[in-house]
Motif scaffolding. Structure first.
Motif, PDB file in Angstrom:
ATOM      1  N   ASN A 173      16.445  47.354  30.855  1.00 29.04           N
ATOM      2  CA  ASN A 173      17.880  47.195  31.126  1.00 29.04           C
ATOM      3  C   ASN A 173      18.410  45.907  30.515  1.00 29.04           C
ATOM      4  O   ASN A 173      17.778  44.858  30.609  1.00 29.04           O
ATOM      5  CB  ASN A 173      18.127  47.162  32.633  1.00 29.04           C
ATOM      6  CG  ASN A 173      17.615  48.412  33.308  1.00 29.04           C
ATOM      7  OD1 ASN A 173      17.912  49.509  32.869  1.00 29.04           O
ATOM      8  ND2 ASN A 173      16.828  48.253  34.349  1.00 29.04           N
ATOM      9  N   SER A 206      21.964  43.815  30.989  1.00 30.99           N
ATOM     10  CA  SER A 206      23.136  43.891  31.869  1.00 30.99           C
ATOM     11  C   SER A 206      23.976  42.626  31.811  1.00 30.99           C
ATOM     12  O   SER A 206      23.474  41.542  31.546  1.00 30.99           O
ATOM     13  CB  SER A 206      22.684  44.135  33.316  1.00 30.99           C
ATOM     14  OG  SER A 206      21.863  43.082  33.756  1.00 30.99           O
ATOM     15  N   GLY A 257      24.869  47.625  33.155  1.00 31.34           N
ATOM     16  CA  GLY A 257      24.473  47.691  31.758  1.00 31.34           C
ATOM     17  C   GLY A 257      23.666  48.933  31.445  1.00 31.34           C
ATOM     18  O   GLY A 257      23.274  49.680  32.344  1.00 31.34           O
TER      19      GLY A 257
END
Length: 185
Positions: free
Chosen positions: A100, A102, A123
Motif C-alpha cells: 500500500n 497512502s 491509497g
C-alpha cells in the motif's frame, strides 16, 4: 570574592538557560519539521472478507507493517506519505499480500507530551504477486501520543480498516477493527 560571585552567577544563569531550552526542544520535538512513524498492526474483532460474487462472509486475519514519513504543517497538523505491507489471511482463499502507498493526515488535539490525535489514510494497493489485480485501502481512527524519556514516543491507535481488491472475477472487501502500535521519530 567579587570574581567568585560573578563566576557563580554566570554558571547559575547558563545552567538555567540550558534547562529551559531543553524543555522547549523536548515539548516541540515531534511537533515541527520532518517526522517518521513506523507501526505494526493486527486487525482483530469484526473482520469480514466479503466475496460479492458469491455473497459470502468469511473470517479473515490481517497483519500490517507500515512506515509514514511526513512534515508538520503546524504543531497540530501533519501530512505524510506511507508505504507498507498488509497480509490478508483467509481460511478458504489464498494468502494475499498487498503493498500500500497512502496519503496520511494526523490532527493532534493538543501540543503536549501526551495527547490524543485523529488519523486517516487512503491509497492504492499495488500488485506484488499474482494473487490479486488491484485494490484500495482506507484507514481512520483515534490514537494517543505518549512521550517516554526525552525523545522516545509511542503512538498506539485503534480505528476502522477497509480494503477492497479484485482477484480474477471476484471482488473482495475486508472490514476490520485495526489495533496498531507505532513509534514516532
Amino acid at each position: 570574592m567579587k570574581f567568585l560571585f560573578k563566576l557563580l552567577t554566570l554558571l547559575f544563569l547558563s545552567n538555567t538557560l540550558f534547562a529551559q531550552s531543553g524543555i522547549i526542544d523536548r515539548k516541540n520535538k515531534q511537533e515541527k519539521g520532518f517526522f517518521n512513524v513506523t507501526e505494526i498492526g493486527i486487525f482483530l474483532g469484526n473482520n469480514n472478507l466479503v466475496n460479492f460474487d458469491m455473497m459470502e462472509k468469511l473470517p479473515v486475519n490481517v497483519r500490517s507493517l507500515r512506515t509514514i514519513n511526513g512534515i508538520f504543517i503546524n504543531p497540530k497538523l501533519s501530512l505524510g506519505i506511507g508505504i507498507g505491507l498488509d497480509g490478508i489471511d483467509t481460511k478458504y482463499y489464498n494468502f494475499h499480500n498487498t503493498f500500500n502507498i497512502s496519503a496520511d493526515a494526523r490532527y493532534y488535539l493538543k501540543t503536549a507530551h501526551d495527547g490524543f490525535f485523529f488519523y486517516g489514510n487512503i491509497g492504492p494497493s499495488l500488485k506484488i504477486d499474482d494473487n490479486f489485480e488491484e485494490g484500495l485501502m482506507a484507514n481512520a481512527g483515534l490514537g494517543h501520543k505518549v512521550t517516554i524519556g526525552s525523545s522516545f514516543v509511542i503512538v498506539p491507535s485503534i480505528g476502522y480498516y477497509h480494503q477492497n481488491y479484485k482477484r480474477v472475477n471476484s471482488t473482495f472487501n475486508v472490514n476490520a477493527v485495526a489495533f496498531k502500535l507505532g513509534f514516532l521519530f
